[in-house]
Design an enzyme around this catalytic site. Structure first.
Site, PDB file in Angstrom:
ATOM      1  N   CYS A 224       0.804  -1.326  -0.144  1.00  0.00           N
ATOM      2  CA  CYS A 224       0.113  -0.016   0.081  1.00  0.00           C
ATOM      3  C   CYS A 224       0.844   1.141  -0.012  1.00  0.00           C
ATOM      4  CB  CYS A 224      -0.894   0.139   1.192  1.00  0.00           C
ATOM      5  SG  CYS A 224      -1.678  -1.521   1.401  1.00  0.00           S
TER       6      CYS A 224
ATOM      7  N   HIS B 161      -0.122   7.835 -16.974  1.00  0.00           N
ATOM      8  CA  HIS B 161       1.096   6.784 -16.522  1.00  0.00           C
ATOM      9  C   HIS B 161       1.542   6.245 -17.713  1.00  0.00           C
ATOM     10  CE1 HIS B 161       3.062   3.468 -14.473  1.00  0.00           C
ATOM     11  NE2 HIS B 161       2.852   3.955 -13.249  1.00  0.00           N
TER      12      HIS B 161
ATOM     13  N   HIS C 230       5.374  11.696 -10.940  1.00  0.00           N
ATOM     14  CA  HIS C 230       5.678  10.075 -10.866  1.00  0.00           C
ATOM     15  C   HIS C 230       6.471   9.722 -11.983  1.00  0.00           C
ATOM     16  CE1 HIS C 230       4.588   6.340  -9.459  1.00  0.00           C
ATOM     17  NE2 HIS C 230       4.263   5.868 -10.621  1.00  0.00           N
TER      18      HIS C 230
ATOM     19  N   MET D 106      -7.330   1.410  -7.555  1.00  0.00           N
ATOM     20  CA  MET D 106      -7.105   0.525  -6.253  1.00  0.00           C
ATOM     21  C   MET D 106      -7.149  -0.919  -6.559  1.00  0.00           C
ATOM     22  SD  MET D 106      -6.874   0.210  -2.852  1.00  0.00           S
ATOM     23  CE  MET D 106      -6.735  -1.029  -1.837  1.00  0.00           C
TER      24      MET D 106
ATOM     25  N   CYS E  13       1.556   3.797  -3.162  1.00  0.00           N
ATOM     26  CA  CYS E  13       0.499   4.640  -3.392  1.00  0.00           C
ATOM     27  C   CYS E  13       0.179   5.787  -2.421  1.00  0.00           C
ATOM     28  CB  CYS E  13      -0.643   3.877  -4.259  1.00  0.00           C
ATOM     29  SG  CYS E  13      -0.330   3.139  -5.676  1.00  0.00           S
ATOM     30  N   HIS E  14       0.074   5.307  -1.348  1.00  0.00           N
ATOM     31  CA  HIS E  14      -0.635   6.022  -0.259  1.00  0.00           C
ATOM     32  C   HIS E  14       0.513   6.771   0.753  1.00  0.00           C
ATOM     33  CE1 HIS E  14      -4.616   4.426  -0.877  1.00  0.00           C
ATOM     34  NE2 HIS E  14      -3.986   3.275  -1.170  1.00  0.00           N
TER      35      HIS E  14
END
Ligand code: DHE
Length: 688
Positions: free
Chosen positions: A194, A520, A478, A235, A197-198
């Protein structure tokens, strides 16, 4: 409640009807105003409905839905319920309604008790999926409570979405408890699955923030459902994939409602303790010790094996597999191409020498606990020859980058990235290093700092006293790649739905381009559009679209930095695009799409007719098709089939296509979860 807004058509019709019947524009309802008044029938709710907010909060409904009047109900995973009081009737009357309800109230009730009876098409801008909403949600409520919720929904007839301020967490909202053992397990799962991304401290980036002030409002049930089922906006469905059980999803849901523990820092001295040189520089060969064309080697990530495979691009033979570290993320080559640098999620960098008889790991270091990027010094010119001199590792945790000796990996300098956000100038404790590229003009690295939205230009002429220029860009930088001229670096600010264009020559942000949801690109794809000239393409995680951004301000000034093409592909969830200057095609994957067939589908778009996909097909009958790479000659495309390490016969492989005919020409079988592939020549020369 997924089915509640049956079609966008209905939503649209609903808005039009209201607009037509409403004499003057009405104010957007506030949270309080959206609470329905009392009354006996649907549309005029009863006194009981006053307790509805607590009921919706109990079920965590606001985690997925916009529900006017429910504190914190601003979720975009499920349909927006702002107009559901009107749309329920319309939906029921629709020809494709497949449920059992006979009136609007029955329909609303069914949407809670049997959420998959009908599926809405629009969940936050992308199609809804079956199984998203918990089928056992209704078990939480008594019949009276369900009635209250239904009455409340029936009263939702507002014409605009109410943006509800999330309130302070009510004092009586209980923080869930976890045993020490479960806490430790959950912490590891969070780190592995996780944090990317978080964020380790859960401040959010590609995924939303998961700090207790947000998560406590959503509640364990809703959070567990999201963790288990995933969302259409990217997600992962950890439960459906078999990675987490129901119980583990619930454990994770509880974990993210507890304050995140801060992981330890790491000093240069600690890095030195991990540092090992297996083959000293003076013992390494001065010329290749084999006859193979090492510039056509591919370094292939074998993600779950903690290895890279070095594969001969001429013969498809696995020349060697090298132990590199947990979940290797990417490989980059030294400026000469002789060395491969890998970086793993565990923060380990391995240095592999391709000139030795068999590719051999000659040095190793750990500079972080969590990392995604590595790059080398490439500049050679008036200011010095930095070829193969330095490497730089970008860390997620601790938030810093580290400059290493390029030949031994000796750690030389640590620079913290903790600083202030570019826009609000607020301190951020965890600004992670995303992509790093070496400038082709100057002894400089372009270091993209995710959370603060800054691009740092790090001068490496004096690594102990590095000059850093900080450019304001956009948040959540990113991945990205150079345009064909290698002057402009295009980097996705993925959660801002934008691409930032850096002019590496003039050291300034040249443009910021709006894109569809969650661009992306990987490194993107450079090609010549028949109408708009040189363009760079990215696909998107959030929408099934590939775009082309015009990149030639000199010859096509009217188009420069505009989205000149928007081409539908097979679906969202795309991670990578790729092309080659000699190719007729642009390739795109859909590896993170929630549909199993689309996950393994690749599409090509013809450069001669970039208005549509030319062809899409499933590259395998299992796993996900992910990441394309060309051979050195630009005649073949390699695609990974990312299988599962625990499924013998389906662990993964690489499919090789003839890039002219699009015919499959080979499979390189039994590779454990291959993901990224980096051809030496193409990586050194930034060919994509
Ligand atoms: Fe990646 C590139 C971060 C998930 C495979 N990935 C990158 C880069 C970053 C990044 C910052 C750019 C590096 C550079 O150019 O210097 N990736 C992240 C994440 O934070 C994220 C979203 C979540 C995570 O927890 O890691 C993530 N990435 C993945 C995957 O799930 C992939 C498919 C498989 C894996 O390894 O886990 C994956 N990422 C890749 C690959 C590249 C990459 C193959 C390089 C693309 C290229 O062509 O250069």
């Amino acid at each position: 409640m997924i089915k509640l807004l049956k079609t966008m058509g209905f939503l649209f019709i609903g808005i039009v009807v209201i607009a037509a019947c409403t004499p003057a524009p009405q104010p957007v309802p506030t949270a309080a105003a959206a609470l329905p008044p009392t009354g006996p029938t649907p549309g005029t709710p009863t006194m009981e409905t006053l307790s509805a907010p607590a009921l919706f909060q109990k079920g965590g409904c606001g985690a997925c839905h916009v529900i006017p009047g429910i504190p914190g109900a601003v979720g975009k995973i499920g349909p927006d319920l702002t107009l559901i009081g009107i749309l329920a009737e319309e939906h029921l009357a629709a020809s494709d309604y497949g449920g059992k309800a006979t009136d609007a109230m029955g329909y609303l009730l069914e949407s809670i008790t049997d959420p998959d009876a009908a599926i809405a098409p629009d969940c936050g801008g992308v199609p809804c999926q079956k199984g998203l909403m918990s089928a056992t949600l209704a078990d939480l409520y008594t019949a009276e409570e369900l009635e209250t919720m239904v009455a409340f929904m029936a009263a939702l007839t507002g014409e605009e979405v109410a943006v509800v301020e999330e309130p302070e967490v009510p004092v009586d909202m209980a923080i869930p408890e976890l045993s020490d053992e479960d806490f430790a397990k959950a912490k590891q799962v969070f780190f592995d699955r996780c944090a990317g991304c978080h964020g380790v401290l859960r401040h959010g980036a590609t995924g939303p923030a998961l700090t207790p002030d947000k998560t406590l409002l959503k509640g364990t049930l809703a959070l567990a459902s999201i963790i288990y089922n995933g969302t259409p906006r990217g997600m992962p469905d950890w439960g459906k994939q078999g990675v987490l059980t129901q119980e583990e999803a619930e454990m994770m849901a509880k974990y993210i409602q507890i304050e995140p523990p801060a992981p330890p820092e790491m000093s240069l001295e600690q890095m030195r303790e991990f540092w090992q040189v297996f083959v000293p520089v003076e013992e390494r060969p001065t010329e290749p010790q084999h006859e193979r064309d090492w510039e056509n080697f591919f370094a292939v990530t074998l993600r779950d094996a903690g290895q890279i495979a070095v594969i001969d691009g001429d013969t498809y033979e696995v020349v060697e597999t090298v132990d590199t570290g947990y979940a290797v993320h990417i490989s980059r080559m030294s400026a000469t191409g002789r060395y491969v640098y890998t970086i793993g999620r565990d923060g380990k960098t391995a240095l592999v020498d391709l000139w030795m008889e068999k590719p051999t790991k000659v040095a190793e270091i750990k500079t972080c606990y969590d990392a995604r990027s590595v790059e080398v010094s490439k500049y050679s010119g008036e200011l010095g020859d930095f070829t193969d001199r330095y490497a730089i590792v970008g860390c997620y945790w601790p938030p810093h980058f580290v400059i290493l000796d390029g030949l031994t990996l000796e750690p030389l300098k640590v620079v913290s990235t903790r600083s202030y956000t570019y826009d609000t100038n607020e301190y951020h404790p965890e600004p992670r290093v995303a992509s790093i590229v070496a400038s082709h003009f100057k002894p400089q690295w372009v270091v993209n700092i995710k959370e603060t939205g800054l691009i740092w230009l790090v001068d490496y002429t004096d690594v102990f006293n590095p000059a850093i220029k900080m450019l304001e860009a956009e948040r959540f930088l990113h991945d990205g790649g150079w345009d064909a001229s290698r002057r402009y670096f295009l980097v996705a600010a993925n959660n801002a739905d934008r691409v930032v264009v850096l002019d590496a020559l003039e050291e300034r942000v040249a443009a910021i381009v709006d894109t569809p949801a969650i661009p992306h690109p990987g490194r993107g794809a450079n090609w010549i559009d028949p109408v708009f000239g040189p363009v760079w393409s990215t696909a998107h995680l959030g929408e099934g679209l590939l775009i082309a951004i015009a990149t030639d301000p000199e010859n096509y000034p009217e188009n420069a930095w505009k989205v000149v093409r928007t081409i539908p592909v097979a679906g969202g969830g795309s991670l990578f695009v790729k092309t080659h200057p000699l190719s007729d095609w642009i390739w795109v994957d859909h590896a993170l799409n929630s549909d199993a067939a689309i996950q393994r589908t690749v599409c090509v778009i013809a450069k001669s007719d970039p208005t549509k996909t030319h062809k899409c097909w499933e590259a395998s009958d299992y796993g996900r098709a992910v990441h394309m790479e060309y051979n050195r000659q630009g005649t073949e495309v390699w695609i990974s089939i990312w299988g599962r390490a625990d499924e013998p016969g389906r662990v993964g492989e690489i499919v090789v296509y003839n890039d002219k005919t699009l015919e499959e020409i080979a499979r390189i079988p039994n590779l454990v979860t291959p993901t990224g592939k980096f051809n030496v020549y193409n990586t050194v020369n930034d060919i994509y």
